[in-house]
Design a protein around this motif. Structure first.
Motif, PDB file in Angstrom:
ATOM      1  N   GLY A 137      -1.875   2.406  -9.417  1.00 29.55           N
ATOM      2  CA  GLY A 137      -2.559   1.517  -8.494  1.00 29.55           C
ATOM      3  C   GLY A 137      -1.787   1.351  -7.190  1.00 29.55           C
ATOM      4  N   ILE A 138      -2.474   0.831  -6.181  1.00 31.03           N
ATOM      5  CA  ILE A 138      -1.866   0.652  -4.867  1.00 31.03           C
ATOM      6  C   ILE A 138      -2.287  -0.682  -4.272  1.00 31.03           C
ATOM      7  CG2 ILE A 138      -1.690   3.110  -4.289  1.00 31.03           C
ATOM      8  CD1 ILE A 138      -4.312   2.748  -2.679  1.00 31.03           C
ATOM      9  N   GLN A 139      -1.551  -1.097  -3.250  1.00 29.34           N
ATOM     10  CA  GLN A 139      -1.965  -2.265  -2.483  1.00 29.34           C
ATOM     11  C   GLN A 139      -2.976  -1.831  -1.422  1.00 29.34           C
ATOM     12  OE1 GLN A 139       0.752  -4.734   0.308  1.00 29.34           O
ATOM     13  NE2 GLN A 139       0.542  -5.933  -1.562  1.00 29.34           N
ATOM     14  N   ARG A 140      -4.070  -2.606  -1.294  1.00 24.44           N
ATOM     15  CA  ARG A 140      -5.120  -2.293  -0.325  1.00 24.44           C
ATOM     16  C   ARG A 140      -5.281  -3.367   0.744  1.00 24.44           C
ATOM     17  NH1 ARG A 140      -6.906   0.207  -5.096  1.00 24.44           N
ATOM     18  NH2 ARG A 140      -7.780   2.313  -4.761  1.00 24.44           N
ATOM     19  N   LYS A 141      -4.322  -4.213   0.877  1.00 24.40           N
ATOM     20  CA  LYS A 141      -4.359  -5.309   1.848  1.00 24.40           C
ATOM     21  C   LYS A 141      -4.340  -4.755   3.276  1.00 24.40           C
ATOM     22  CE  LYS A 141      -1.567  -9.383   3.120  1.00 24.40           C
ATOM     23  NZ  LYS A 141      -2.600 -10.412   2.966  1.00 24.40           N
ATOM     24  N   ASP A 142      -5.194  -5.291   4.153  1.00 21.55           N
ATOM     25  CA  ASP A 142      -5.209  -4.858   5.547  1.00 21.55           C
ATOM     26  C   ASP A 142      -3.817  -5.012   6.155  1.00 21.55           C
ATOM     27  OD1 ASP A 142      -7.879  -4.275   5.442  1.00 21.55           O
ATOM     28  OD2 ASP A 142      -8.547  -6.129   6.420  1.00 21.55           O
ATOM     29  N   GLY A 143      -3.338  -3.943   6.763  1.00 18.21           N
ATOM     30  CA  GLY A 143      -2.008  -3.964   7.368  1.00 18.21           C
ATOM     31  C   GLY A 143      -0.952  -3.329   6.491  1.00 18.21           C
ATOM     32  N   THR A 144      -1.160  -3.337   5.180  1.00 16.56           N
ATOM     33  CA  THR A 144      -0.243  -2.657   4.252  1.00 16.56           C
ATOM     34  C   THR A 144      -1.056  -1.901   3.196  1.00 16.56           C
ATOM     35  OG1 THR A 144      -0.007  -4.799   3.108  1.00 16.56           O
ATOM     36  CG2 THR A 144       1.835  -4.086   4.512  1.00 16.56           C
ATOM     37  N   GLN A 276      21.903   0.609   1.724  1.00 16.91           N
ATOM     38  CA  GLN A 276      21.302   0.931   3.020  1.00 16.91           C
ATOM     39  C   GLN A 276      20.647  -0.335   3.572  1.00 16.91           C
ATOM     40  OE1 GLN A 276      18.626   4.307   2.918  1.00 16.91           O
ATOM     41  NE2 GLN A 276      17.603   3.703   4.815  1.00 16.91           N
ATOM     42  N   TRP A 277      21.244  -0.891   4.624  1.00 20.75           N
ATOM     43  CA  TRP A 277      20.776  -2.153   5.185  1.00 20.75           C
ATOM     44  C   TRP A 277      19.664  -1.905   6.215  1.00 20.75           C
ATOM     45  CZ3 TRP A 277      22.676  -6.262   2.732  1.00 20.75           C
ATOM     46  CH2 TRP A 277      23.923  -6.162   2.114  1.00 20.75           C
ATOM     47  N   THR A 278      18.629  -2.729   6.145  1.00 24.06           N
ATOM     48  CA  THR A 278      17.533  -2.574   7.105  1.00 24.06           C
ATOM     49  C   THR A 278      16.812  -3.909   7.287  1.00 24.06           C
ATOM     50  OG1 THR A 278      15.645  -1.193   7.707  1.00 24.06           O
ATOM     51  CG2 THR A 278      15.828  -1.846   5.380  1.00 24.06           C
ATOM     52  N   ASP A 279      15.649  -3.873   7.910  1.00 19.50           N
ATOM     53  CA  ASP A 279      14.873  -5.084   8.193  1.00 19.50           C
ATOM     54  C   ASP A 279      13.694  -5.182   7.234  1.00 19.50           C
ATOM     55  OD1 ASP A 279      16.520  -5.561  10.468  1.00 19.50           O
ATOM     56  OD2 ASP A 279      15.311  -4.114  11.599  1.00 19.50           O
ATOM     57  N   LEU A 280      13.438  -6.387   6.757  1.00 17.33           N
ATOM     58  CA  LEU A 280      12.344  -6.642   5.831  1.00 17.33           C
ATOM     59  C   LEU A 280      11.479  -7.766   6.384  1.00 17.33           C
ATOM     60  CD1 LEU A 280      10.955  -6.363   2.992  1.00 17.33           C
ATOM     61  CD2 LEU A 280      12.612  -8.061   2.173  1.00 17.33           C
ATOM     62  N   SER A 281      10.181  -7.525   6.408  1.00 16.57           N
ATOM     63  CA  SER A 281       9.225  -8.572   6.765  1.00 16.57           C
ATOM     64  C   SER A 281       8.067  -8.498   5.774  1.00 16.57           C
ATOM     65  CB  SER A 281       8.725  -8.392   8.204  1.00 16.57           C
ATOM     66  OG  SER A 281       8.105  -7.120   8.372  1.00 16.57           O
ATOM     67  N   PHE A 282       7.082  -9.376   5.956  1.00 15.86           N
ATOM     68  CA  PHE A 282       5.979  -9.424   5.004  1.00 15.86           C
ATOM     69  C   PHE A 282       4.640  -9.521   5.739  1.00 15.86           C
ATOM     70  CE2 PHE A 282       9.711 -11.043   2.871  1.00 15.86           C
ATOM     71  CZ  PHE A 282       9.704 -10.329   1.686  1.00 15.86           C
ATOM     72  N   ASN A 283       3.646  -8.862   5.182  1.00 13.52           N
ATOM     73  CA  ASN A 283       2.312  -8.864   5.752  1.00 13.52           C
ATOM     74  C   ASN A 283       1.512 -10.040   5.184  1.00 13.52           C
ATOM     75  OD1 ASN A 283      -0.118  -8.110   6.986  1.00 13.52           O
ATOM     76  ND2 ASN A 283      -0.644  -6.693   5.326  1.00 13.52           N
ATOM     77  N   ALA A 288       3.630  -8.224  -0.149  1.00 12.41           N
ATOM     78  CA  ALA A 288       3.264  -7.202   0.832  1.00 12.41           C
ATOM     79  C   ALA A 288       4.457  -6.914   1.749  1.00 12.41           C
ATOM     80  CB  ALA A 288       2.052  -7.652   1.643  1.00 12.41           C
ATOM     81  N   PRO A 289       5.505  -6.319   1.199  1.00 18.66           N
ATOM     82  CA  PRO A 289       6.707  -6.080   2.000  1.00 18.66           C
ATOM     83  C   PRO A 289       6.513  -4.961   3.019  1.00 18.66           C
ATOM     84  CG  PRO A 289       6.938  -5.056  -0.161  1.00 18.66           C
ATOM     85  CD  PRO A 289       5.652  -5.833  -0.189  1.00 18.66           C
ATOM     86  N   ILE A 290       7.152  -5.145   4.162  1.00 21.55           N
ATOM     87  CA  ILE A 290       7.202  -4.115   5.207  1.00 21.55           C
ATOM     88  C   ILE A 290       8.673  -3.814   5.459  1.00 21.55           C
ATOM     89  CG2 ILE A 290       6.639  -3.524   7.586  1.00 21.55           C
ATOM     90  CD1 ILE A 290       4.358  -5.573   7.428  1.00 21.55           C
TER      91      ILE A 290
END
Length: 353
Positions: A137-144, A276-283, A288-290
């Motif tokens: 299965g997958i996420q189908r949320k608009d934007g992610t 590995q350090w990076t930036d995390l945000s949410f939709n 809904a991680p980005i």
């Protein structure tokens, strides 16, 4: 005199306690040299007879398969992961829950799991290897929406089937539900069957550099601790302990050896541990991680009992991620399996000693 001796003993005791707890806390936001030598998009040449993912002897056909692996309490113990060349740990829900992605190339297990759903960040990781990728299965949320990402990348328009959604009609026959794990942590994918769909595809060759020489750069690091959400009791937390005799790091969770259910008496070990350090945000929602996977950021590389403070660079979504030292040189890894934790300073504290 007795009072002076007592004070000295207290001072010695406090000194010993301080020494025992003198772990180094990594400053994930520190400014590091990100001026690298060469073109990060340029792939290393493949060395005949050597695995591109482990650096170990390998003569077979290179068929990389990525499997999304559940990593919550109900999913433990996982199975098939002992055969993975590389295991990625990535955010999946909020700042404290993660999901694994196992990369199988040198060896494909008969079964692996428990398999869970895919996110856009996993689709972006797939592009790095242009590998076969399976999920439930997958996420189908608009934007992610994962389907939107796959369309953008052209992932379903290859010469071979490389996207295997176990919830879809075509690939549902390639998994079964195990009885010793409760739903939804019970999907077991038949990895070797998926290999046949990918066989013959011209996978891009993006090998790591490997070396037989022990590292001398950096500082000593025989134990590593990752704590999520500032909570030392969080079950996502993990630790790695280095054994000089084997040149391997053994992983533990909740102070217990991290194992594959297929071999429960053998702790899983890794030649390289990378944060590995990076930036995390949410939709708009915690599920809904980005994750920023292209660009550059800090990276901390542990191998051979040493810690190297470096950086990572990924030029574009179809390029490999390259790890560099403070001099801008690509870091040769130790031969063997690698654990890569892709995370953010917001969620994770990493210490070592």
């Amino acid at each position: 005199m007795k009072k002076l001796i007592a004070l000295l003993l207290v001072a010695l005791l406090l000194g010993a306690m301080t020494t025992a707890s003198a772990a180094t806390v990594i400053d994930a936001g520190s400014k590091r040299n990100n001026t690298v030598k060469g073109d990060p998009a340029q792939n290393n040449p493949r060395i005949p007879g050597e695995s591109m993912t482990t650096g170990l002897p390998f003569e077979g056909e290179y068929i990389p398969i990525l499997v999304n692996i559940d990593n919550v309490l109900g999913a433990w113990p996982q199975w098939g992961i002992g055969d993975a060349d590389i295991i990625y740990e990535m955010p999946i829900h909020g700042l404290t829950l993660t999901r694994l992605v196992a990369l199988f190339a040198d060896k494909h297990p008969e079964n692996a799991g428990p398999v869970r759903s895919g996110r856009v960040l996993h689709a972006e990781l797939r592009e790095e290897w242009d590998a076969g990728w399976t999920f439930a299965g997958i996420q189908r949320k608009d934007g992610t929406n994962v389907n939107d990402a796959l369309r953008e990348f052209g992932a379903r328009k290859k010469t071979h089937d490389l996207i295997y959604d176990l919830n879809g009609n075509k690939f549902s026959k390639h998994y079964h539900n195990v009885k010793d794990h409760k739903p939804p942590h019970h999907h077991s994918v038949h990895v070797q069957e998926l290999v046949e769909y990918a066989r013959g595809y011209e996978f891009p060759e993006r090998p790591f550099l490997f070396t037989d020489e022990p590292p001398t750069a950096g500082d000593a690091a025989t134990s590593i601790s990752l704590v999520y959400g500032g909570n030392k009791k969080n079950y996502t937390n993990s630790a790695f302990t280095y054994d000089a005799a084997t040149n391997l790091y053994a992983r533990t969770r909740q102070d217990k050896p991290y194992v594959d259910q297929n071999n429960p008496d053998q702790a899983l070990t890794f030649s390289n541990v990378i944060v590995q350090w990076t930036d995390l945000s949410f939709n708009g929602a915690a599920d809904a991680p980005i994750l920023r996977e292209v660009g550059t950021g800090n990276a901390d590389i542990f191998m051979g009992g040493r810690h190297i403070a470096g950086v990572w660079v990924r030029k574009d979504v179809t390029s490999r991620t390259v790890f560099y030292d403070e001099n801008g040189e690509e870091i040769p890894l130790q031969r063997g399996k690698t654990w890569i934790n892709v995370t953010t300073q917001r969620s994770t504290e990493v210490t070592y000693e």
